[in-house]
Every structure is written in C-alpha cells, then in structure tokens.
Design a protein around this motif. Structure first.
Motif, short mmCIF file in Angstrom:
data_model
loop_
_atom_site.label_atom_id
_atom_site.label_comp_id
_atom_site.label_asym_id
_atom_site.label_seq_id
_atom_site.Cartn_x
_atom_site.Cartn_y
_atom_site.Cartn_z
N UNK A 47 24.76 24.73 -5.77
CA UNK A 47 25.92 25.48 -6.22
C UNK A 47 25.34 26.93 -6.37
N UNK A 48 24.12 27.14 -6.94
CA UNK A 48 23.87 28.38 -7.27
C UNK A 48 23.42 29.07 -6.04
N UNK A 49 22.74 28.49 -5.15
CA UNK A 49 22.28 29.21 -3.82
C UNK A 49 23.42 29.30 -2.86
N UNK A 50 24.59 28.40 -2.78
CA UNK A 50 25.73 28.73 -1.91
C UNK A 50 26.41 29.73 -2.48
N UNK A 51 26.59 29.81 -3.72
CA UNK A 51 27.41 31.05 -4.50
C UNK A 51 26.80 32.24 -4.15
N UNK A 52 25.46 32.46 -4.66
CA UNK A 52 24.72 33.67 -4.30
C UNK A 52 24.71 34.26 -2.62
N UNK A 53 24.67 33.16 -2.00
CA UNK A 53 24.80 33.54 -0.30
C UNK A 53 25.92 33.99 -0.08
N UNK A 54 27.06 33.45 -0.68
CA UNK A 54 28.42 34.02 -0.34
C UNK A 54 28.80 35.15 -0.81
N UNK A 55 28.10 35.50 -1.90
CA UNK A 55 28.32 37.04 -2.38
C UNK A 55 27.84 38.05 -1.48
N UNK A 56 26.34 37.79 -0.93
CA UNK A 56 25.56 38.45 -0.11
C UNK A 56 26.44 38.47 1.27
N UNK A 57 26.77 37.45 1.83
CA UNK A 57 27.57 37.41 3.28
C UNK A 57 28.94 37.89 3.20
N UNK A 58 29.66 38.28 1.72
CA UNK A 58 30.77 38.92 1.92
C UNK A 58 30.60 40.48 2.01
N UNK A 59 29.36 40.76 1.97
CA UNK A 59 29.19 42.22 2.01
C UNK A 59 28.75 42.61 3.80
N UNK A 60 28.87 41.59 4.57
CA UNK A 60 28.30 41.67 5.85
C UNK A 60 29.50 41.30 6.91
#
Length: 308
Positions: A47-60
């Motif tokens: 949960x935590x890792x996929x959520x933070x990863x999604x936030x990062x990739x949303x800016x790429x």
C-alpha cells in the motif's frame, strides 16, 4: 496482677501488603509486539510503496523502461480533457444515487426481514446472494436482459403494452441503468449491516414506547432510526467509497458509452492507459485517490461525531 494473655486479634499476624508497582511498569498486552511486524511489512509493501510510487510517476512521462520528469503537465492535460469533466460529474451522480438507494432499500429490507414473516431465513439468503456474484457476471447478464430489442425486460414490458426504452443505448438512461444494477447487486450487504443493527436494539425501548401509545412511525423515527445510526454510517461510507471507485460493472455493461454518457473517472483512467498515456493515467489515479479521500474522510468524521 495484669493479665499477660493476649487476645486472638492481637496475636493474629497482619496480612502482608502487596508491593507497590513501579510507575514505569506498563501492563503488556496479550500478544507480543513482534506480531505486528508481518502485517506492517505487508501494508508498507502493498500500500505505502505503490501509493508513493504513483505520486512520483504522476509527475513523469513514463513507459515500462524509462521515465522523464515533466512536473504538473499530466495534471494540466488531465483537467483539460472533456472526458474528465463528464467523468467527474458522472462519478458524483453515480456515487450519490447508489449510496442513497442502498441506505433506503437496505433499511426497508432489514425491517421486513427482522419481522415475523414466512421463510425469513431463506429470504435473507436470497437478498444477500447477488453480493457473492462477480460484478462482471452481473454486468454481462444485465446487458442481455436490458437489450432494447431482444432483452427480457423490454419483452415483458411489451406484453403489457409498454415500449421499453434503450436502457444502455440511451445517453439519458445509461448511467442510471447501471446504477440500478449496482444497487441490486450491493443492497444485500447494506441489508445485512442493518439487520445486525436492528437485532442489537433492546426490546425494552419499543415496549416502553408502545405502553406510552407511540405509533409505528414514532417508534421508527425516535427509537429505531437513532439507534441504527452506526449501521447507517457504515453503509454510507462503504457505498460511497464503492460508488466513487466503481469501474468493473460500468465497463462490463456500457464501456462508458454511448459516447461519454456513462464514463466515470475510473473508466477515463483506463482508457488513457489503453491509449498508452501511462503518466496521464497515473495522474488520474492520484486524482481519484484524492477525491475519495477528500469526500470520505470528512464525511466519516462527521458521521462519527453525530453518532457520539
């Protein structure tokens, strides 16, 4: 001469006082803290890792092998899409409609199924059965039933002289038709939650009110409705989250059509992903996450505060 014989009370040994507990000592729970390690690792990894990863990739702008930082461009593009505006409106309509109907119908069915009726246990099973069926299976089944030409529903209406509409082909009815199917599938869970709330109400309340001459409506309004508030809060929260995140039933029945008439945010995200706009679809997932959080969290706090 003074008597030297001591009384039994004097010779009885005083009970030893228990040693005081130190202030720093704390009573340990029934389970060791290391029991939390495995659930904590699973929560962080899934949960935590996929959520933070999604936030990062949303800016790429990314694909399976590369990514390039583009800042807020994905969000600007996403909010300029006409499909998003329609999807946002449809998502809110769908969530409010399905949640409201599940609350009303779930309460009514629970009251009926806790009264003295024939085959009460069997009827409870029938009401709950659609919850166990796959959403895709339900969607495909009702797609056939709602066919404007060969569907069973329109054929039945034709026998009584009513021309059945295009349930899934009319832009004005497509979203409402899918919402009604969603209510049919999910009202069983709301009914079970309300049944649990109703059977927990002590019978003395109703008996005392009946002695005072209260009518059935007064019993429901002043006793039943306030005491099943926790069940109502649970049904509203679960139904609203499910409505805001709904995708599988809508895509199985209409694929968001006709046009964008029944598109919701989740189906817009899926279509962007199908087209290869991975960064754009990831930004849409973040928008959906924030939308659910901003609506559900304050609502849940308000419902719990009202309950207190």
């Amino acid at each position: 001469m003074a008597s030297t014989t001591s009384t039994p009370e004097a010779t009885r040994a005083a009970p030893a006082e228990p040693a005081p507990k130190s202030r720093g000592s704390r009573r340990r729970g029934p389970y060791p803290y290391w029991f939390l390690i495995i659930p904590g690792v699973i929560y962080v990894v899934f949960f935590v890792v996929p959520t933070l990863t999604s936030f990062y990739f949303s800016f790429t702008r990314w694909d399976l092998f590369t990514s390039r930082w583009i800042g807020l461009d994905n969000y600007r593009t996403f909010f300029q899409e006409q499909a998003l505006v329609i999807g946002l409106r449809n998502t809110l309509i769908y969530a409010v409609l399905t949640s409201g109907l599940k609350v009303v119908l779930g309460m009514a069915l629970a009251i009926a199924l806790t009264s003295r009726i024939i085959a009460r246990g069997y009827l409870r099973s029938v009401i709950f059965f659609p919850v166990l069926v796959s959403a895709i299976g339900v969607g495909l089944t009702f797609t056939v039933l709602m066919n404007p030409e060969k569907g069973l529903i329109n054929n039945a209406l034709g026998h009584v002289g009513v021309d059945g509409p295009g349930w899934l082909t009319n832009p004005s009815l497509a979203l409402i038709s899918v919402a009604l199917v969603d209510v049919w599938k999910g009202v069983g869970l709301a009914t079970v939650i309300y049944i649990a709330g109703l059977v927990s109400i002590a019978g003395e309340y109703n008996e005392a009110a009946q002695v005072d001459g209260a009518s059935r409506w007064q019993l429901f309004r002043t006793i039943t409705l306030p005491l099943v508030r926790p069940a109502t809060a649970s049904v509203i929260t679960l139904s609203l989250i499910g409505g805001l995140r709904s995708f599988d039933l809508i895509y199985a029945m209409t694929k968001g059509g006709p046009g964008f008439a029944s598109d919701v945010i989740a189906s817009v995200i899926y279509k962007q992903y199908q087209a290869g706009f991975y960064g754009l679809s990831t930004a849409g997932s973040v928008v959906l996450f924030l939308l659910v959080t901003l609506i559900v969290v304050p609502l849940t706090r308000w419902l719990n505060r009202a309950e207190d």
